[in-house]
Design a protein around this motif. Structure first.
Motif, mmCIF file in Angstrom:
data_model
loop_
_atom_site.group_PDB
_atom_site.id
_atom_site.type_symbol
_atom_site.label_atom_id
_atom_site.label_comp_id
_atom_site.label_asym_id
_atom_site.label_seq_id
_atom_site.Cartn_x
_atom_site.Cartn_y
_atom_site.Cartn_z
ATOM 1 N N PRO A 335 0.741 -1.278 0.011
ATOM 2 C CA PRO A 335 0.056 0.003 -0.004
ATOM 3 C C PRO A 335 0.863 1.306 -0.128
ATOM 4 O O PRO A 335 1.901 1.147 0.483
ATOM 5 C CB PRO A 335 -0.705 -0.004 1.400
ATOM 6 N N TYR A 336 0.213 2.176 -0.426
ATOM 7 C CA TYR A 336 0.933 3.592 -0.338
ATOM 8 C C TYR A 336 -0.005 4.694 0.212
ATOM 9 O O TYR A 336 -1.138 4.625 0.404
ATOM 10 C CB TYR A 336 1.322 4.213 -1.890
ATOM 11 N N GLY A 337 0.640 5.844 0.466
ATOM 12 C CA GLY A 337 -0.059 6.927 1.032
ATOM 13 C C GLY A 337 0.277 6.915 2.567
ATOM 14 O O GLY A 337 0.858 6.058 3.030
ATOM 15 N N THR A 338 -0.531 7.569 3.415
ATOM 16 C CA THR A 338 -0.500 7.697 4.862
ATOM 17 C C THR A 338 -1.741 7.200 5.220
ATOM 18 O O THR A 338 -2.682 7.423 4.747
ATOM 19 C CB THR A 338 -0.041 9.155 5.207
ATOM 20 N N ALA A 339 -1.819 6.900 6.471
ATOM 21 C CA ALA A 339 -2.888 6.361 7.364
ATOM 22 C C ALA A 339 -3.627 7.791 7.643
ATOM 23 O O ALA A 339 -3.173 8.861 7.593
ATOM 24 C CB ALA A 339 -2.529 5.665 8.621
ATOM 25 N N LEU A 340 -5.257 7.483 7.595
ATOM 26 C CA LEU A 340 -5.991 8.620 8.070
ATOM 27 C C LEU A 340 -5.604 9.038 9.239
ATOM 28 O O LEU A 340 -5.584 10.316 9.490
ATOM 29 C CB LEU A 340 -7.443 7.982 7.873
ATOM 30 N N ALA A 341 -5.578 8.101 10.128
ATOM 31 C CA ALA A 341 -5.282 8.476 11.671
ATOM 32 C C ALA A 341 -4.737 7.337 12.480
ATOM 33 O O ALA A 341 -5.203 6.306 11.910
ATOM 34 C CB ALA A 341 -6.580 9.110 12.394
ATOM 35 N N LYS A 342 -4.068 7.609 13.374
ATOM 36 C CA LYS A 342 -3.623 6.342 14.463
ATOM 37 C C LYS A 342 -4.528 6.495 15.552
ATOM 38 O O LYS A 342 -4.438 7.117 16.387
ATOM 39 C CB LYS A 342 -2.270 6.639 14.909
ATOM 40 N N THR A 343 -5.535 5.569 15.200
ATOM 41 C CA THR A 343 -7.007 5.520 16.017
ATOM 42 C C THR A 343 -6.465 5.173 17.398
ATOM 43 O O THR A 343 -7.104 5.568 18.523
ATOM 44 C CB THR A 343 -7.973 4.597 15.725
#
Length: 862
Positions: A335-343
């Protein structure tokens, strides 16, 4: 986000300006020596070459940074490290666009000025300048200018031209790098007639790093898998959706908000990769994608045709056994990009998806529900109560010890001369803190209630009004301090750069330069000392280290001033200056981007709680048909939660769906489809525009009324314009929370913007016939599903989990068209990181969003 973006994006312009000044000064001094005072057009020859020389090096600096912003493999890996706290890795696309437009602007401006300079001298009768228009270095310069202008124009018009044209032309940037290398390796350089500074020295390292990153991406993150199931949903000739499920490779680990590239065997464009956001739970055994089908010649339509033929084949040969089944192979890269948030770092979450921006939020929703289903509700509730008490005790104790170094020094002196009063204050500190917190809560609830009720009564008592005025003053000073701290690292970077530049110039300094360095050094060192001693928390070791560096810096400034070292630093002195200034800049930068919840985060980690207490899932869309396609997925997820939590499910998940479709027929059809679902019956559907500000305020009010500490992530996926509006609402809410004395209730905003938009088609929706029982006679939504097992299927999907966990009654309430219809996400372009993520929103007279694109990260639809 503002702090990280300002700090990170402001540094390249500062450094570009620094390079213009540095190399411009060198060229200006050399021109003064080489151009006699009596020469014709003296000032033209003195000023124009330094500006051109400085601009050239600023362009080379932009070229050295551009490849780094396109290194997808490295960005995705670094987003999982501590560097993500300091650098806005999720905004690398914006940084890439920013650098690209700055470079094109500098090239365009410098070229016009250059031609004006050469043309003027040529027309003045100086034949040498006329001959230079046909030299080799000028010809390569023409080609570089043409490539950049072509890339800049097509990037600006990327929504108005076919994507394929933009994609091909954008790769001219690599031709530009080749031409830039040849630009300074002209015939004069090869023959030894001149000794030019070579361009490739600037960008060769970053370009090679990008090539290594690209190679690692293609070699290490490519997987081959199979299609487990697919659904083809058609609600008209111009509206087609594909829901496709793939077996997730064992090494494919992702987080909500990331995307993957797909390439499908059997489609003619076998060399092209197509990126899509991932809609499945990170721990599912399947990868789920929602794809909107575009024109007849598009890749998505070819995928539709392939799946359609595949389903027809299985219908005709399904009875012959598994050996007759065909397998569709899919290549996955990511996968690429960054996580939406570290929940795991938040106590609560609010996720807002606009239009098809809901798809990354679906992954976040599924992750939250999966974590909640693994818990035992009663034990979890009891654990959270104990956790709340623990945090409160820690905060009460810490509140008595908080303060800057200056405040601690004052307290120590005061306690030394007033020991009895100090002992009495220590005995009453805990009680005072608790009483203060109770008073704050009462004030907050009253103020929020007045605002929600629309009452403008103010505060009836004079003392309360004075308290409010004082609170506003505190908030104002805090905001001013944040702005000051945010801008300070930029000043530090500029000061560090100019000091290195002006102390290493091969030409003497001009009058005033050394004095300017001295003045700004004194200002920056003093600013750092005031902030670190007077404002930063004195309970941390780093703060005392800051004081030591400040004291050393004061003595160092005095020594350098006495020895007239500014502008003449060499060796050890320059190294010491860089260490002092670099440390202060780093500390100011780290504090500017630091979130203000470190104590709460420490408590979360120490208790081992990895899930949020509650997620509020908000979806806003203008399309009722889109809701009918996506909601069955959400209904399955919610059913699995209800089967485990029962009526307490709303304690961990709240869903709000706002449908603003003005097509009454489509709305009635949606109501009919969803009438028997739990979400519809419990009031989760709203057929009106949402008041996002009220949603945020209601959440804050609930936090204040029920908790003494909270840390909420507000996540949004949609257009940049809406993202800015929601961010402004969040800031206004933060101000209200702080004014009412509830600084322990904090909220962090994260957004993922997607580019492009799908224009209004102008088609009309046929009015469905209504039966006497209230249901449409023709739902006009067809679905074809193919579950391709081929001995590849494995457990773990939400569909199977829901069938196992949800009650049969809840499952039987769905109509046939509700069961597993497809949702969509418009595809990202292959080279999405080289495109602007701006999207265009179309608002009607009431402010509704008419249509928006569904891409996360930038680009236009296929």
């Amino acid at each position: 986000f503002f702090s990280k973006a300002l700090t990170f994006l402001a540094s390249p312009p500062f450094n570009s300006f620094l390079l213009v000044v540095h190399f411009g000064l060198i060229k200006f001094t050399r021109q003064m020596e080489s151009v006699p005072l009596a020469a014709p057009n003296y000032w033209w020859k003195r000023i124009a070459p330094p500006l051109e020389f400085g601009s050239m090096h600023a362009i080379l600096f932009q070229m050295s940074l551009l490849p780094l912003t396109m290194s997808r493999f490295s960005i995705a890996a670094l987003s999982k490290t501590a560097l993500d706290k300091f650098v806005p890795l999720n905004r690398m696309v914006r940084c890439h666009i920013h650098l690209g437009y700055v470079m094109v602007s500098i090239v365009f401006t410098a070229t016009i000025f250059f031609f004006a300079f050469f043309g003027f001298l040529c027309n003045s009768g100086e034949q040498a300048f006329c001959d230079k228009f046909t030299t080799e270095i000028m010809i390569t310069g023409y080609c570089i200018f043409g490539c950049l202008v072509l890339i800049g124009v097509t990037s600006y018009l990327r929504y108005a031209i076919p994507y394929e044209i933009f994609y091909i032309i954008h790769h001219f940037v690599f031709i530009m790098y080749i031409l830039a290398t040849a630009h300074t390796l002209d015939v004069e350089q090869r023959s030894g007639a001149s000794d030019r500074s070579q361009n490739f020295k600037w960008y060769s390292a970053s370009l090679l790093y990008y090539l290594c990153d690209r190679a690692a991406m293609y070699i290490n993150q490519r997987f081959k898998t199979v299609v487990l199931s697919s659904s083809l949903v058609s609600s008209g000739p111009d509206s087609k959706m594909i829901l496709i499920k793939l077996r997730r490779p064992a090494l494919f680990q992702f987080e909500p908000g990331q995307y993957a590239f797909l390439k499908v065997d059997g489609i003619g464009e076998s060399v092209h990769w197509h990126p899509f956001s991932i809609a499945s739970d990170p721990r599912q055994d399947e990868l789920e994608f929602y794809i909107e089908v575009y024109g007849q010649a598009s890749w998505t339509h070819k995928l539709w045709d392939l799946l359609e033929r595949h389903q027809e084949y299985h219908k005709q040969n399904g009875r012959r056994g598994a050996k007759s089944r065909r397998t569709i192979w899919v290549h996955v890269m990511g996968p690429y990009g960054t996580a939406l948030a570290k929940t795991e770092e938040y106590s609560h979450g609010i996720s807002i998806g606009s239009g098809t921006g809901v798809v990354p939020m679906l992954s976040l929703l599924k992750k939250h529900v999966r974590q909640a289903v693994r818990l035992e509700p009663e034990e979890y509730m009891q654990e959270m109560k104990e956790f709340e008490k623990s945090v409160n005790r820690v905060d009460i104790v810490r509140s008595t010890r908080k303060g800057s170094v200056a405040q601690k020094m004052y307290r120590a002196i005061y306690n030394f001369y007033n020991p009895e009063l100090a002992a009495q204050a220590a005995r009453n500190s805990a009680h005072t803190a608790e009483e203060l917190r109770r008073n704050i809560m009462r004030t907050t609830i009253r103020s929020y209630a007045e605002r929600h009720d629309g009452l403008q009564r103010g505060f009836p008592q004079e003392e309360n009004r004075n308290d409010l005025i004082r609170a506003v003053g505190v908030v104002t000073r805090s905001m001013q301090g944040i702005v000051l701290i945010t801008g300070s690292p930029v000043v530090g970077v500029a000061l560090l750069g100019f000091t290195i530049s002006w102390n290493t110039l091969p030409v003497p300094l001009y009058p005033g330069q050394a004095e300017l360095l001295t003045g700004f050094s004194v200002y920056f060192f003093t600013l750092f000392g005031v902030i670190s001693i007077g404002f930063w928390d004195g309970n941390h070791f780093a703060t005392f280290l800051d004081v030591v560096f400040f004291i050393i810096g004061i003595f160092a400034l005095w020594y350098w001033f006495e020895h007239d070292s500014f502008g003449n630093m060499e060796g050890f002195a320059l190294i010491n200056y860089c260490i002092l200034t670099g440390y202060m800049t780093f500390r100011l930068w780290s504090q500017a981007v630091r979130t203000r919840h470190h104590a709460f985060r420490e408590q979360i980690v120490s208790h081992g709680i990895s899930n949020m207490e509650r997620l509020t899932f908000v979806w806003v869309t203008r399309s009722a048909q889109l809701v009918s396609k996506i909601m069955p997925d959400i209904n399955d997820v919610y059913a699995s939660l209800v089967s485990h939590w029962g009526e307490s499910a709303r304690e961990v998940l709240r869903l709000e769906l706002y449908v603003t479709d003005k097509d009454e027929a489509a709305v009635e059809q949606l109501k009919f489809e969803m009438a028997q679902t739990d979400l519809y019956r419990n009031g989760s559907y709203f057929f009106e525009r949402p008041d996002v500000s009220k949603i945020i305020e209601n959440h804050s009010l609930n936090m204040v009324a029920t908790r003494q500490n909270s840390y909420t992530v507000l996540a949004f996926c949609g257009s940049p314009r809406l993202s800015q509006q929601i961010n402004e609402m969040k800031i206004a809410n933060d101000i209200s929370v702080v004014i009412t004395g509830n600084k322990y209730h904090q909220m962090e905003y994260v957004s993922e913007s997607y580019g492009g938009y799908k224009p209004l088609s102008g088609k009309t929706v046929q009015q469905p016939a209504i039966q006497q029982n209230g249901g449409p006679k023709d739902l006009r939504v067809t679905r074809r599903t193919s579950s391709v097992q081929d001995n590849h299927s494995s457990g773990g999907s939400y569909e199977r989990a829901a069938m196992q966990d949800a009650s049969e009654g809840a499952r039987s309430q769905a109509t046939p068209t509700q069961r597993r219809t497809s949702t969509h996400l418009s595809p990202l372009p292959e080279d999405w990181d080289s495109m602007d993520s701006e999207s265009e929103d179309i608002f009607d007279e009431e402010g509704d969003v008419v249509e928006m694109g569904g891409m996360r990260g930038g680009g236009r639809p296929y």
